[in-house]
Design an enzyme around this catalytic site. Structure first.
Site, PDB file in Angstrom:
ATOM      1  N   GLU A   2      12.159  -9.210  56.019  1.00 17.85           N
ATOM      2  CA  GLU A   2      12.679  -7.913  56.941  1.00 17.85           C
ATOM      3  C   GLU A   2      12.029  -7.786  58.003  1.00 17.85           C
ATOM      4  O   GLU A   2      10.683  -7.908  58.323  1.00 17.85           O
ATOM      5  CB  GLU A   2      12.492  -6.895  56.071  1.00 17.85           C
ATOM      6  CG  GLU A   2      13.397  -6.560  54.807  1.00 17.85           C
ATOM      7  CD  GLU A   2      13.125  -5.240  54.095  1.00 17.85           C
ATOM      8  OE1 GLU A   2      14.016  -4.994  53.423  1.00 17.85           O
ATOM      9  OE2 GLU A   2      12.104  -4.622  54.081  1.00 17.85           O
ATOM     10  N   SER A   4      20.731  -2.491  48.909  1.00 20.90           N
ATOM     11  CA  SER A   4      19.657  -3.406  49.197  1.00 20.90           C
ATOM     12  C   SER A   4      18.835  -3.260  48.009  1.00 20.90           C
ATOM     13  O   SER A   4      18.220  -2.171  47.537  1.00 20.90           O
ATOM     14  CB  SER A   4      18.879  -3.094  50.597  1.00 20.90           C
ATOM     15  OG  SER A   4      17.753  -3.625  50.656  1.00 20.90           O
ATOM     16  N   SER A  57      17.446  -9.724  53.983  1.00 19.64           N
ATOM     17  CA  SER A  57      18.409  -8.448  53.238  1.00 19.64           C
ATOM     18  C   SER A  57      19.565  -8.541  53.822  1.00 19.64           C
ATOM     19  O   SER A  57      19.887  -8.557  54.829  1.00 19.64           O
ATOM     20  CB  SER A  57      17.670  -7.139  53.865  1.00 19.64           C
ATOM     21  OG  SER A  57      18.365  -5.934  53.245  1.00 19.64           O
ATOM     22  N   GLY A  58      20.444  -8.160  52.755  1.00 19.00           N
ATOM     23  CA  GLY A  58      22.004  -8.222  52.858  1.00 19.00           C
ATOM     24  C   GLY A  58      22.643  -9.713  52.995  1.00 19.00           C
ATOM     25  O   GLY A  58      23.756  -9.812  53.141  1.00 19.00           O
TER      26      GLY A  58
HETATM   27  N1  LIG Z   1      29.480 -13.666  47.258  1.00 17.90           N
HETATM   28  C1  LIG Z   1      29.726 -12.467  47.665  1.00 17.90           C
HETATM   29  N2  LIG Z   1      30.996 -12.219  47.980  1.00 17.90           N
HETATM   30  C2  LIG Z   1      31.648 -11.196  48.264  1.00 17.90           C
HETATM   31  N3  LIG Z   1      30.486 -10.167  48.743  1.00 17.90           N
HETATM   32  C3  LIG Z   1      29.554 -10.380  48.946  1.00 17.90           C
HETATM   33  C4  LIG Z   1      28.946 -11.628  48.414  1.00 17.90           C
HETATM   34  N4  LIG Z   1      27.574 -11.909  48.414  1.00 17.90           N
HETATM   35  C5  LIG Z   1      27.042 -10.595  48.923  1.00 17.90           C
HETATM   36  N5  LIG Z   1      28.285  -9.831  49.097  1.00 17.90           N
HETATM   37  C6  LIG Z   1      28.186  -8.404  49.734  1.00 17.90           C
HETATM   38  O1  LIG Z   1      27.031  -8.342  50.559  1.00 17.90           O
HETATM   39  C7  LIG Z   1      26.324  -7.009  50.077  1.00 17.90           C
HETATM   40  C8  LIG Z   1      24.872  -7.341  50.087  1.00 17.90           C
HETATM   41  O2  LIG Z   1      24.561  -8.379  49.149  1.00 17.90           O
HETATM   42  P1  LIG Z   1      23.230  -8.184  48.245  1.00 17.90           P
HETATM   43  O3  LIG Z   1      23.047  -7.018  47.951  1.00 17.90           O
HETATM   44  O4  LIG Z   1      23.099  -9.250  47.325  1.00 17.90           O
HETATM   45  O5  LIG Z   1      22.259  -8.670  49.257  1.00 17.90           O
HETATM   46  P2  LIG Z   1      20.641  -8.972  49.063  1.00 17.90           P
HETATM   47  O6  LIG Z   1      20.606 -10.480  49.713  1.00 17.90           O
HETATM   48  O7  LIG Z   1      20.330  -8.910  47.837  1.00 17.90           O
HETATM   49  O8  LIG Z   1      20.033  -8.095  50.064  1.00 17.90           O
HETATM   50  P3  LIG Z   1      18.554  -7.330  49.908  1.00 17.90           P
HETATM   51  O9  LIG Z   1      17.544  -8.398  50.253  1.00 17.90           O
HETATM   52  O10 LIG Z   1      18.695  -6.123  50.701  1.00 17.90           O
HETATM   53  O11 LIG Z   1      18.548  -6.785  48.454  1.00 17.90           O
HETATM   54  C9  LIG Z   1      26.893  -6.947  48.827  1.00 17.90           C
HETATM   55  O12 LIG Z   1      26.612  -5.460  48.423  1.00 17.90           O
HETATM   56  C10 LIG Z   1      28.263  -7.468  48.981  1.00 17.90           C
HETATM   57  O13 LIG Z   1      29.089  -6.371  49.445  1.00 17.90           O
HETATM   58 MG   LIG Z   2      19.293  -7.562  46.645  1.00 16.33          MG
END
Ligand SMILES: Nc1ncnc2c1ncn2[C@@H]1O[C@H](COP(=O)(O)OP(=O)(O)OP(=O)(O)O)[C@@H](O)[C@H]1O
Ligand SMILES: [Mg+2]
Length: 1107
Positions: free
Chosen positions: A392, A163, A110-111
Site C-alpha cells: 500500500e 479491502s 490492494s484491490g
Molecule cells: N476475478 C475477478 N473477477 C471479477 N471481479 C474481481 C475479480 N477479482 C477481483 N475483482 C473485483 O475487484 C475487487 C477487489 O478485489 P479483492 O477484494 O480481491 O482485492 P484484494 O486484492 O483482496 O484487495 P485488498 O488488498 O484491499 O484486500 C473485488 O471486490 C471485485 O469486485
Molecule cells: Mg482482500
C-alpha cells in the site's frame, strides 16, 4: 463445433502468449502489451511458468462456472489456457497424489483481486474434492468463514470497496483421499485504527453499516442502536453507502454464515452487542473541568450513552466513568492515580474501542477455528492459502502501512527464494547446467526493517521501552542515526543525508525504497501504535463486565493476574508472526498467484499501462521470467513434446515406436534445429529460445494445415467414393427392382391374355358340349314322353278295365252287403241299439214325468178356487202339460167347491152367476153387489099385519118384496112404493097402505133400462098397448137394483121363455103416457151424500146426477 474442440496445449488458440516465458522479445513493453492484449480479450490469467498472473477484470466473467471446473479438472497445467483453476487443480492434485503440502501465495496490491482469487481457489478445491454429507458440511463451514471474516475485517478504502484490513492465512486440511477435514485460520494485524477514524472517502468495517442497515427494528432496539449512520461519530459520513453493495442483504448473509459456521445464537448476540458497544463508545464526549490543583480534568458530557453502553455490556457505570477520568499507574507496589485531561480521555476511549474491536476480531477467528478444526488426529495434508493485505502506498502512510509493506517485502523475499530454488532444483533434477542470472533481491530491505539490532522495528521497540520521554520524533531521530547510511532508507534529518534538500520529504517522515516503490511514512503515531497501550483501569473495567464475551476479551484486567511486564509491542508481535508464517510457507510447495490491478478506478475494460508497469516492476515479474528463462525458456516432458510435434518428421509420424526421448531427438535432428538451441534433460526437453519453440509451432501449424488438407482430401475422396458406391448400389437395386416390376407386369399381361384365350376356347368347347348334351337330352326326353304317352294310354286302358271290373265287383259287394245287411238286421233288429235309445228316452221321459208329478203332488196349492198360486214349470217340454194341468186342477177344485153347495145355495149362486153375466163390466154398481146375498123378500109381508091385505091379494109366491122409489115423471121426485115380483107379475104397492097401485104381467115387460153408473135407477119398459102401459113406463130406484134386475130377468125367462132385454146406457127414453122422456145420467156433485138426485129439466129431459 466449439464444444467438440479439444485443447491439448496452452499453445492452442493463444492470444498473445499464454506463458510469458515464451515472450519474444522479452522487455517491459512487450510484457505489458501481451498482458493488455490478453486483458482486452478477457484473458485475465497469464502464466510465468507455474506462476499465475491475474489481472482484476472488475466485472464478473463467465469463466468460473461448474462447466469450467469440470474442464480444468484433472488436466495438465499447460494443457488448457491459463486459469486460476489450473493452478488450483495442480496444487490439489500434487497434494493428493504426491503427498506434498501446498501453499498458495496470493500477492498484489490492494484491490488487485487477492481475496477473490483466494475464494476462487477454495471454491475450486471444494468442487473437485470428495463428496458426502460430512465432507460437504466441512466444505460449507470453510467457505462460509469468508463472509464472516470479511464483514468484520474488510472495509471500503479508496483503493478497494472490499479491502481486507487484516492478513489471513488459512490452512485447509485433507485426509489421505483428498477429502477436506477442516482448517485453521491465522490472522495478521487488523488495521484497528480504522475503528475510530477513517481517511476521507473510506468507511469503517462493513459490519457497522451492515447492522444499522440490516438489523430489524427490534434487534436495533435491543442493541440500543439507531438506524441513522450520522448518529455515530465513528462512522465517516462521506461514504457511508458503497455503490453496488447492499449492506442489509450482506447482514443477512453474515448471520446465515455465522449460523452455518457454528456460532450459537447467544454467541452471535454477544458479538453484535460488542459491535454496538464499540459504535456507542464513539459517541461518548468529554468536557474539561478545572480542578483545585489547576489541572483540567475531563468529565463526560452526556452520560446517557455511557449508561446504555453499561447496560449493554453489564459494566458498572461508575467503574467505567472512573476509568475514563483516572489513570492508575502501578510500579513496584506503588499505585499512583492521575486524572486524565480531555485529550487523554478521548485517547483512552478510542484505545478502548480499538482494542475491544480487534480483540473481538481475534476471538471470532479463534471461534471459527474451533468450528472448522479437523475432528480427527490422523495425519493431514495441508493446503495453505495466503491472502494478505497488498502493498500500500497512501498519501499519509502510517505504522499500519509500514507493517503491511514489511509483510509484502517478506513475501517477495520468499517468492524470490522459492522460485529460484525451484528453478535450480529442476535444473539439477534434469541434469542441466545452471547459469547464474541477475535479479533484484529484496533481502536488504527486509534486513533494514527486521534486523534485530539495527532494524527499524527493533529501533521502534527500543524507543518504546526506553525510560524517559519518548515521542515519535525521538524515534525518527534514532532512525536517522542508525539507518542513515542504508541505501534504501531516506530521511532529511540524518546528518549526512543525501536528502537534505529534498523538499518532497517532510521532516517528520522517513522514506523506504521498497521493492515495490518508495513509500514515505509519517512517524506520528508509530510509538503509540507500537505500544498499543490500553490503560489498565479500562481493561479492569472491561473485565468486571457481566457480559461474558467482553470479560473474556480482557483477561489482563483480572486483578489477580496483574502482570507488570510490558506486553510485547505490536511491531515485535507482527514480526514474530510473519517469521512463523515464512517458516511455515517454506515447508510447503509454493504456488503463486500474482494479482495485478489494471486501473485505479475500480472499472472494467480500462488498462492503465503505467499502473500495470509499476506493479510489474515491483513484483519483479520480468525478473521472474528471466529467472525462469535462465538458459532455457521452455521445457516440456518428452511425451507431450513428441505427441505435439511428431507430425513434423516422417519417422515419428504417425507413430513412434520407441522411447519418447529418442523420438524427440530424431525429430529435432530432422528439423535441423541448431544444437545450442536445446538441451535434453532427464525427462524434459529444454528449449533455449522461445523463437525455436514458435518456429516449431509455426511448422506444426503448417503441417497441421497440410494434414488437415490431406485428411480433408482423403475424407472427400472417401465421401465421394462412398457416395458413388452407394449410388451405384442404389442404382442396381433400383434397376433390379424396376426389371422385376416390368417383368412382373409383362408376365401378368401374358397371363391374363392366355386366360382370356383359354376362357374363350373353353367357353366354345363347353357350349358345343352343352349343345350336344342338350340335343341328346331332348332326344331322351322325346323318347321318354312318347314312352310315357304310350304307357299312359296303356295304363288308362288298363285302369278303365280295372275300374269297370272294380265297379262291378263293388256293385256285387254292395248288393251282397245290402242283402246281407237286410238279412242280419232282420235277424238282429231286436238287439240293436236304436230300440234301446228309444226305450231309454221313453224311460227318461217317464222318470221325468214321474218326478214332475211327484213334485207337483207335494207343491199343490190350496183348494180355494180363488187361489192364484201354481208351481213353477220345471221343464220346458212340459209347458203345455203344466198349463193344462193347472186348468184341470182349477176346474177340479171349482167342482169340488161347488159340490159342497145345498140346493138353495146353488140357486143363489145361479142367480149370482146370472147377475154376473148380465152386469159384470157393464154396470159400475155390480161389484158392490157381489158380496151381498140375494134375499129377495126384504119386506116380510106375511108377518107384517100392515100388509095383510096385500098378502091376501097376492096368492102366488113372492120372489121379491122390497121398497123402491118411484120417480115422479112430473118433477122427478121419488115416492116410496113396495115392489113385488111374483112368478107372473110385477106389482107396485103403496108402502103405507099396502094397496096395489100397478100390476104388470111379466109378458108385458119388454125391457129394463139402467145407467152404467153407480146408481140404483132403472126403468121398466112396458109393452105398448098393454093394459098396464097406459100410465107409461116405470122409473124406479132401488138399493138392490142388481138383485131385482137379475130376478126379474130369470123369472121372465122361466115364465115366458124369452130373454128380457136389459139395456145399460146413460141415456135412455122412458115412455110417460104419450111423451117420451129422456133420462140422462150425469156425473153430479156429492151435495146429498151418495144419493143420486133426479131433476126434471124440461118436458123431455130428466137429469139424474150420480155422485
Ligand atoms: N476475478 C475477478 N473477477 C471479477 N471481479 C474481481 C475479480 N477479482 C477481483 N475483482 C473485483 O475487484 C475487487 C477487489 O478485489 P479483492 O477484494 O480481491 O482485492 P484484494 O486484492 O483482496 O484487495 P485488498 O488488498 O484491499 O484486500 C473485488 O471486490 C471485485 O469486485
Ligand atoms: Mg482482500
Amino acid at each position: 463445433m466449439a464444444k467438440m474442440e479439444v485443447k491439448t496445449s496452452l499453445l492452442d488458440d493463444m492470444i498473445g502468449v499464454g506463458d510469458m516465458v515464451l515472450l519474444e522479445p522479452l522487455n517491459e513493453d512487450s510484457f505489458i502489451n501481451n498482458l493488455k492484449k490478453r486483458f482486452d480479450h478477457n484473458e485475465v490469467y497469464t502464466y510465468i511458468g507455474s506462476v499465475v498472473i491475474s489481472i482484476n477484470p472488475y466485472r464478473s466473467l463467465p469463466i468460473y462456472t461448474p462447466e469450467k471446473v469440470e474442464e480444468y479438472r484433472n488436466r495438465n497445467f499447460y494443457e488448457l489456457s491459463p486459469h486460476i483453476f489450473a493452478l488450483s487443480d495442480e496444487a490439489y492434485r500434487s497434494l493428493r497424489d504426491q503427498d506434498k503440502d501446498q501453499c498458495i501465495l496470493i500477492t498484489g496490491e490492494s484491490g488487485a483481486g487477492k481475496t477473490e482469487a483466494s475464494k476462487l481457489v477454495m471454491s475450486y478445491v471444494a468442487a473437485v474434492c470428495g463428496k458426502g454429507a460430512e465432507v460437504n458440511q466441512v466444505k460449507e463451514q470453510l467457505l462460509q468463514s469468508n463472509p464472516v471474516l470479511e464483514a468484520f475485517g474488510n472495509a471500503k478504502t479508496v483503493r478497494n470497496d472490499n479491502s481486507s484490513r487484516f492478513g489471513k492465512y488459512m490452512d485447509i486440511e485433507f485426509d489421505f483421499k483428498g477429502d477436506p477435514l477442516g482448517g485453521v485460520i491465522s490472522n495478521y494485524l487488523l488495521e484497528k485504527s480504522r475503528v475510530v477514524k477513517q481517511p476521507r472517502g473510506e468507511r469503517n468495517f462493513h459490519i457497522f453499516y451492515q447492522i444499522l442497515s440490516g438489523a430489524s427494528e427490534d434487534f436495533l432496539c435491543e442493541l440500543k442502536l439507531e438506524r441513522d449512520f450520522s448518529r455515530y461519530n465513528y462512522l465517516g459520513l462521506d461514504s457511508a453507502k458503497v455503490n453496488g453493495v447492499d449492506d442489509a442483504a450482506n447482514f443477512r448473509t453474515v448471520r446465515n454464515a455465522m449460523q452455518i459456521v457454528g456460532f450459537m445464537d447467544h454467541e452471535t448476540q454477544s458479538v453484535f452487542e460488542v459491535v454496538a458497544a464499540v459504535l456507542k463508545l464513539g459517541n461518548i464526549e468529554f468536557k474539561p473541568e478545572s480542578r483545585v490543583n489547576g489541572l483540567d480534568e475531563s468529565k463526560i458530557k452526556d452520560k446517557n450513552e455511557l449508561k446504555e453502553i453499561c447496560e449493554l455490556t453489564g459494566i458498572d457505570q461508575s467503574v467505567l466513568e472512573r476509568a475514563f477520568s483516572f489513570r492508575t499507574v502501578e510500579a513496584k507496589q506503588e499505585k499512583v492515580s492521575t486524572t486524565l485531561n480531555v485529550a487523554q480521555a478521548y485517547y483512552a476511549r478510542d484505545a478502548l474501542a480499538k482494542n475491544l474491536y480487534s480483540r473481538l476480531f481475534s476471538w471470532l477467528v479463534t471461534r471459527i477455528n474451533e468450528s472448522i478444526k479437523a475432528q480427527t488426529k490422523v495425519r493431514k495434508k495441508v493446503m495453505g492459502v495466503l491472502d494478505i493485505y497488498g502493498f500500500e502506498i497512501f498519501e499519509d502512510n502510517s505504522f499500519e502501512q509500514f507493517i503491511i509493506n514489511y509483510c509484502n517485502e517478506k513475501l517477495q523475499q520468499i517468492f524470490i527464494e522459492l522460485t529460484l530454488k525451484e528453478e535450480q532444483e529442476e535444473y539439477i533434477r534434469e541434469g542441466i547446467e545452471w547459469t547464474h542470472i541477475e535479479y533484484f533481491n529484496n533481502a536488504i530491505i527486509c534486513d533494514l526493517i527486521e534486523n534485530n539490532q539495527t532494524g527499524i522495528l527493533a529501533m521502534l521497540d527500543e524507543e518504546c521501552l526506553r525510560p524517559g520521554t519518548v515521542t515519535d520524533d525521538t524515534f525518527l531521530e534514532k532512525l536517522n542515526q542508525v539507518c542513515a547510511t542504508h541505501q534504501h532508507f531516506e530521511s532529511r534529518m540524518s546528518k549526512c543525508s543525501r536528502f537534505l534538500n529534498d523538499t518532497t520529504l517532510p521532516h517528520s517522515c522517513f522514506r523506504i525504497q521498497h521493492y515495490a516503490g518508495k513509500v514515505m511514512y509519517q512517524v506520528e503515531g508509530f510509538v503509540d501504535k507500537n505500544n498499543d497501550l490500553l490503560y489498565r483501569d479500562l481493561s479492569q473495567a472491561m473485565w468486571k463486565a457481566s457480559h461474558t464475551l467482553i470479560k473474556a476479551l480482557f483477561p489482563e484486567g483480572n486483578p489477580a493476574k496483574i502482570n507488570l511486564k510490558r506486553p510485547p509491542t505490536a511491531g515485535s508481535q507482527f514480526k514474530a508472526s510473519v517469521a512463523t508464517l515464512m517458516k511455515n510457507l517454506q515447508t510447503k510447495n509454493p504456488n503463486y498467484i500474482r494479482c495485478i490491478k489494471p486501473n485505479d478506478k475500480k472499472a472494467a475494460h480500462i488498462f492503465n499501462d503505467a499502473l500495470v508497469c509499476h506493479q510489474i516492476r515491483y513484483l519483479g515479474l520480468l525478473e521472474n521470467v528471466r529467472v525462469r528463462r535462465a538458459g532455457y525458456a521452455f521445457r516440456q516432458a518428452y511425451e507431450p513434446c513428441l505427441e505435439r510435434y511428431k507430425m513434423l518428421c516422417k519417422q515419428t509420424w504417425p507413430h513412434w515406436r520407441g522411447p519418447a526421448r529418442a523420438g524427440v531427438e530424431v525429430l529435432f535432428n530432422e528439423l535441423e534445429i541448431p544444437e545450442e538451441e536445446f538441451s535434453f534433460g532427464r525427462s524434459k526437453i529444454f528449449i533455449r529460445n522461445p523463437r525455436t519453440l514458435f518456429k516449431l509451432e509455426d511448422l506444426r501449424k503448417q503441417r497441421l494445415e497440410d494434414l488437415a488438407t490431406l485428411i480433408e482430401k482423403i475424407y472427400r475422396g472417401w465421401k465421394c467414393r462412398t457416395r458413388f458406391l452407394l449410388m451405384k448400389k442404389s442404382q442396381i437395386v433400383i434397376a433390379s427392382w424396376y426389371r422385376r416390376y416390368a417383368q412382373q407386369k409383362k408376365y401378368q399381361k401374358i397371363k391374363s391374355s392366355a386366360i382370356v384365350v383359354q376362357s374363350y376356347i373353353r367357353g366354345w368347347k363347353a357350349r358345343k358340349l352343352l349343345r350336344e348334351l342338350k340335343h341328346q337330352k331332348r332326344c331322351n326326353e322325346a323318347a321318354t314322353i312318347i314312352a310315357a304317352y304310350w304307357h299312359g294310354t296303356q295304363a288308362r286302358r288298363e285302369l278303365k278295365r280295372l275300374k269297370e271290373e272294380a265297379r262291378r265287383k263293388h256293385a256285387v259287394a254292395v248288393i251282397w252287403a245290402y242283402w246281407l245287411g237286410l238279412k242280419v238286421r232282420r235277424e238282429y233288429r231286436k238287439f240293436f241299439r236304436a230300440n234301446a235309445g228309444r226305450k231309454i228316452y221313453e224311460f227318461t221321459l217317464q222318470r221325468l214325468m214321474q218326478k214332475y208329478f211327484l213334485e207337483m203332488k207335494n207343491k199343490m196349492p190350496s183348494l180355494s178356487p180363488i187361489d192364484k198360486n201354481w208351481p213353477v214349470r220345471p221343464y220346458l217340454f212340459l209347458d203345455s202339460t203344466h198349463k193344462e194341468l193347472k186348468r184341470i186342477f182349477h176346474l177340479w177344485r171349482c167342482k169340488k167347491y161347488r159340490d159342497q153347495f145345498t140346493d138353495q145355495q146353488k140357486l143363489i149362486y145361479e142367480e149370482k152367476l146370472e147377475a154376473s153375466e148380465l152386469f159384470k163390466d157393464k154396470k159400475a154398481l155390480y161389484p158392490a153387489s157381489v158380496g151381498q146375498p140375494f134375499q129377495g123378500a126384504y119386506l116380510e109381508i106375511s108377518k107384517n099385519p100392515k100388509y095383510k091385505k096385500l098378502k091376501d091379494a097376492v096368492d102366488e109366491k113372492i120372489i121379491i118384496a122390497e121398497v123402491v122409489n118411484k120417480i115422479n115423471r112430473a118433477n122427478g121426485k121419488a115416492t116410496s112404493r113396495i115392489f113385488l115380483l111374483t112368478k107372473n107379475n110385477v106389482l107396485l104397492a103403496d108402502q103405507k097402505s099396502g094397496n096395489i097401485k100397478s100390476e104388470v104381467p111379466l109378458g108385458d115387460v119388454t125391457k129394463v133400462s139402467m145407467s152404467s153408473q153407480n146408481d140404483g135407477f132403472f126403468a121398466v119398459h112396458l109393452k105398448e098397448g098393454s093394459g098396464a102401459a097406459s100410465k107409461g113406463d116405470f122409473l124406479l130406484s132401488s138399493d138392490h137394483l142388481i138383485e131385482m134386475a137379475t130376478k126379474l130377468y130369470r123369472t121372465t125367462l122361466s115364465q115366458t121363455k124369452q130373454k128380457l132385454n136389459i139395456e145399460i146406457s146413460d141415456e135412455f127414453l122412458v115412455q110417460f103416457r104419450q111423451d117420451k122422456v129422456c133420462v140422462k145420467f150425469i156425473q153430479g156433485s156429492q151435495k146429498n151424500g151418495n144419493i143420486p138426485t133426479c131433476k126434471r129439466k124440461n118436458n123431455r129431459l130428466l137429469e139424474v146426477a150420480v155422485p
